[in-house]
Write a protein that holds these residues in place. Structure first.
Motif, PDB file in Angstrom:
ATOM      1  N   ILE A  26      13.610  29.480  50.467  1.00  0.00           N
ATOM      2  CA  ILE A  26      13.667  30.117  51.764  1.00  0.00           C
ATOM      3  C   ILE A  26      12.244  29.962  52.344  1.00  0.00           C
ATOM      4  CG2 ILE A  26      15.107  31.966  50.705  1.00  0.00           C
ATOM      5  CD1 ILE A  26      12.618  33.942  50.492  1.00  0.00           C
ATOM      6  N   ALA A  27      12.406  30.193  53.988  1.00  0.00           N
ATOM      7  CA  ALA A  27      11.299  30.275  54.784  1.00  0.00           C
ATOM      8  C   ALA A  27      11.038  31.460  54.918  1.00  0.00           C
ATOM      9  CB  ALA A  27      11.428  29.157  55.750  1.00  0.00           C
ATOM     10  N   ILE A  28       9.520  31.933  55.120  1.00  0.00           N
ATOM     11  CA  ILE A  28       9.147  33.162  55.532  1.00  0.00           C
ATOM     12  C   ILE A  28       7.984  32.999  56.554  1.00  0.00           C
ATOM     13  CG2 ILE A  28       7.862  35.297  54.971  1.00  0.00           C
ATOM     14  CD1 ILE A  28       9.285  35.196  52.319  1.00  0.00           C
ATOM     15  N   GLU A  29       7.963  33.767  57.620  1.00  0.00           N
ATOM     16  CA  GLU A  29       6.749  33.846  58.700  1.00  0.00           C
ATOM     17  C   GLU A  29       5.409  33.751  57.698  1.00  0.00           C
ATOM     18  OE1 GLU A  29       8.379  35.933  62.577  1.00  0.00           O
ATOM     19  OE2 GLU A  29       8.111  36.943  60.803  1.00  0.00           O
ATOM     20  N   SER A  30       4.603  32.975  58.376  1.00  0.00           N
ATOM     21  CA  SER A  30       3.159  32.862  57.850  1.00  0.00           C
ATOM     22  C   SER A  30       2.031  33.103  58.984  1.00  0.00           C
ATOM     23  CB  SER A  30       2.840  31.849  57.151  1.00  0.00           C
ATOM     24  OG  SER A  30       1.506  31.821  56.752  1.00  0.00           O
TER      25      SER A  30
ATOM     26  N   MET B   2      17.632  29.857  53.759  1.00  0.00           N
ATOM     27  CA  MET B   2      17.660  31.223  54.535  1.00  0.00           C
ATOM     28  C   MET B   2      16.136  31.272  55.101  1.00  0.00           C
ATOM     29  SD  MET B   2      19.136  35.265  53.456  1.00  0.00           S
ATOM     30  CE  MET B   2      20.657  34.335  53.374  1.00  0.00           C
ATOM     31  N   VAL B   3      16.345  31.865  56.484  1.00  0.00           N
ATOM     32  CA  VAL B   3      14.954  32.090  57.168  1.00  0.00           C
ATOM     33  C   VAL B   3      14.650  33.590  57.432  1.00  0.00           C
ATOM     34  CG1 VAL B   3      13.721  31.714  59.175  1.00  0.00           C
ATOM     35  CG2 VAL B   3      15.053  29.869  58.184  1.00  0.00           C
ATOM     36  N   PHE B   4      13.750  34.128  57.155  1.00  0.00           N
ATOM     37  CA  PHE B   4      13.410  35.461  57.179  1.00  0.00           C
ATOM     38  C   PHE B   4      12.136  35.571  58.185  1.00  0.00           C
ATOM     39  CE2 PHE B   4      15.239  35.382  53.233  1.00  0.00           C
ATOM     40  CZ  PHE B   4      15.797  36.329  52.881  1.00  0.00           C
ATOM     41  N   VAL B   5      12.761  36.304  59.443  1.00  0.00           N
ATOM     42  CA  VAL B   5      11.578  36.596  60.385  1.00  0.00           C
ATOM     43  C   VAL B   5      11.735  37.972  61.063  1.00  0.00           C
ATOM     44  CG1 VAL B   5      11.859  34.335  61.405  1.00  0.00           C
ATOM     45  CG2 VAL B   5      13.390  35.896  62.199  1.00  0.00           C
ATOM     46  N   ASN B   6      10.599  38.418  61.695  1.00  0.00           N
ATOM     47  CA  ASN B   6      10.379  39.708  62.216  1.00  0.00           C
ATOM     48  C   ASN B   6       9.974  39.539  63.280  1.00  0.00           C
ATOM     49  OD1 ASN B   6       7.720  42.153  61.534  1.00  0.00           O
ATOM     50  ND2 ASN B   6       9.630  42.320  62.676  1.00  0.00           N
ATOM     51  N   PRO B   7      10.862  39.110  64.361  1.00  0.00           N
ATOM     52  CA  PRO B   7      10.404  38.607  65.617  1.00  0.00           C
ATOM     53  C   PRO B   7       9.899  39.402  66.846  1.00  0.00           C
ATOM     54  CG  PRO B   7      12.719  38.841  65.459  1.00  0.00           C
ATOM     55  CD  PRO B   7      12.416  39.139  64.328  1.00  0.00           C
TER      56      PRO B   7
END
Length: 476
Positions: A206-210, A253-258
């Motif tokens: 999975i990819a998570i913002e950094s 899956m990509v997890f973001v808090n835009p």
């Protein structure tokens, strides 16, 4: 701790060996714990240093201790549980779980709060204080009334609350949704937990913002997922980096808090949002959009559209009341395809037999109360005032962008000072709680300051403490 009752029955060095073995058995000495220096330990035990060295050499030969000349002596990490005897070694079990234990820095913060909470200034907690929660009276409902409301509930939640959320999402975020696409959860973290357990498989990438507060959660590691950092710029996640991650690691899956991202408070621009959903649709990777702060915008400028509006089919949208009503509310919602909602609802029912009707009924009452919108307006204004007050305390050495909503201010620290994870202990020494960047998955000289719990009476002290910290040359 270091004391032996000398007896003529056994040589003293054997008594020292027994003492250390007993401490390991009792959990008073853990793998990796360092023993006092030989000269110091011999003095505490009132024995000759040569006697102590003989005991340590034997324990080292048996693999119980690890000794390095010039560095010291440690309890070996390879001998955990050797001396448990008839007792269960619970220390072994608690260290083996898939949920991450808290970091030493977080442990120190909790200890500081427990020991001297009245002297601590809290710029770390992402929770509203009691005086900023809505002052809305609860309905006078009888026990029978609550039980009767269960007839309006299905696996996915309390139907009147789902109807209220559908209306609110349509009005405030311009997202149209059917009731069978709404899943009421016990807060946002339950939604994330169910996603990781039901829609992903151990070993998935999975990819998570950094940076991201997601790195402080254990739910991804507990599901056995491989986490890859997705770098950001001032407009949001870097799409070229995401495509590279997908090609290299087959991101699932990509997890973001835009919107007012935690911890940076950045808001992803409309063009970047459109490009993100287009890319994820192309590579067939779903997006999880976490949106706890969008109600807390400080300006009247139109907000960028939710990712859910731009691509209703490929985005799972998570909302929550915790940032406007307090974390104890424990009410959140997930918007997704009906098949996904059904799958998650069935899984939750198998785990805990559903969600209590009580918080759902009360949340529905609050959201339909005429005072709720007034509370949101007041809360935005109060948070904006706190933001501005915090900024007045900051030394000129810090770099930051002024957030237009949410709780947090992301600050870059002076480049002329060397910052390591240990350096941030200086804030604890001054009884000032902050969240260093390493807690959010990045190795940057930065920290998050949260102004939600800022007390005006602390402003002068905050200013003095920060000035003292950033003028010191003793950071290492």
């Amino acid at each position: 701790m270091w004391k032996i009752i000398k007896t003529e029955s056994f040589p003293i060095y054997q008594q020292i060996i027994t003492l250390i073995e007993d401490y390991i058995e009792a959990g008073q000495l853990l793998p990796g714990d360092k023993l006092p220096a030989e000269r110091e330990l011999a003095a505490m035990l009132t024995v000759n240093r040569s006697t102590l060295v003989k005991a340590l050499d034997e324990l080292s030969a048996r693999g119980i201790l690890t000794r390095k000349q010039g560095s010291g002596t440690w309890i070996s990490e390879d001998k955990w549980g050797v001396f448990t005897g008839q007792k269960t070694n619970w220390r072994h079990y608690v260290s083996q779980g898939s949920f991450l234990q808290t970091t030493p820095y977080m442990d120190k913060m909790k200890q500081l709060l427990n020991e001297s909470s009245e002297k601590v200034i809290d710029l770390a907690s992402g929770e509203l204080p009691l005086n900023m929660m809505p002052k809305i009276s609860t309905p006078a409902l009888s026990w029978q009334t609550f039980l009767a409301e269960e007839d309006s509930e299905d696996m996915a939640g309390y139907r009147p609350l789902k109807e209220t959320i559908r209306t609110m999402i349509d009005r405030d975020r311009d997202v149209q949704i059917n009731l069978n696409q709404i899943f009421i959860t016990s807060g946002a973290q339950q939604a994330l937990f169910l996603i990781t357990q039901c829609l992903l498989t151990s070993g998935d990438a999975i990819a998570i913002e950094s940076p991201s507060y997601f790195y402080a959660l254990s739910i991804f590691q507990s599901a056995g997922l491989r986490i890859y950092a997705l770098p950001m710029d001032e407009n949001g996640v870097k799409l070229d980096e995401l495509e590279q991650l997908y090609r290299k690691h087959r991101i699932k899956m990509v997890f973001v808090n835009p919107t007012f991202q935690n911890p940076t408070s950045l808001t992803m621009g409309t063009k970047r949002r459109e490009a993100l959903v287009k890319l994820c649709a192309k590579i067939q990777v779903p997006i999880v959009e976490d949106d706890p702060y969008s109600m807390l915008a400080f300006t009247e400028q139109p907000m960028p559209p939710p990712l859910k509006k731009l691509d209703p089919d490929n985005v799972l949208y998570i909302g929550s009341l915790s940032k406007v009503m307090g974390s104890t509310t424990r009410i959140g919602w997930l918007l997704g395809p009906a098949a996904v909602v059904t799958r998650l609802a069935e899984a939750r029912q198998e785990m805990d037999f559903g969600l209590s009707i009580f918080p759902q009924v009360l949340a529905n009452h609050v959201l339909n109360d005429s005072d709720f919108n007034q509370h949101i307006t007041w809360l935005r204004e109060a948070l904006q005032i706190k933001r501005d007050l915090l900024i007045t305390c900051l030394p000129e050495e810090l770099e930051y962008s002024i957030p237009n909503g949410g709780f947090h201010l992301w600050c870059y620290l002076p480049p002329n000072q060397t910052w390591t994870s240990r350096s941030f202990d200086v804030f604890l020494e001054h009884k000032l709680l902050v969240m260093p960047a390493f807690l959010f998955g990045v190795k940057e000289s930065a920290l998050r300051l949260t102004f939600a719990r800022l007390n005006e009476t602390d402003l002068l002290e905050i200013k003095q403490v920060l000035k003292e910290i950033f003028n010191t040359d003793e950071l290492s």
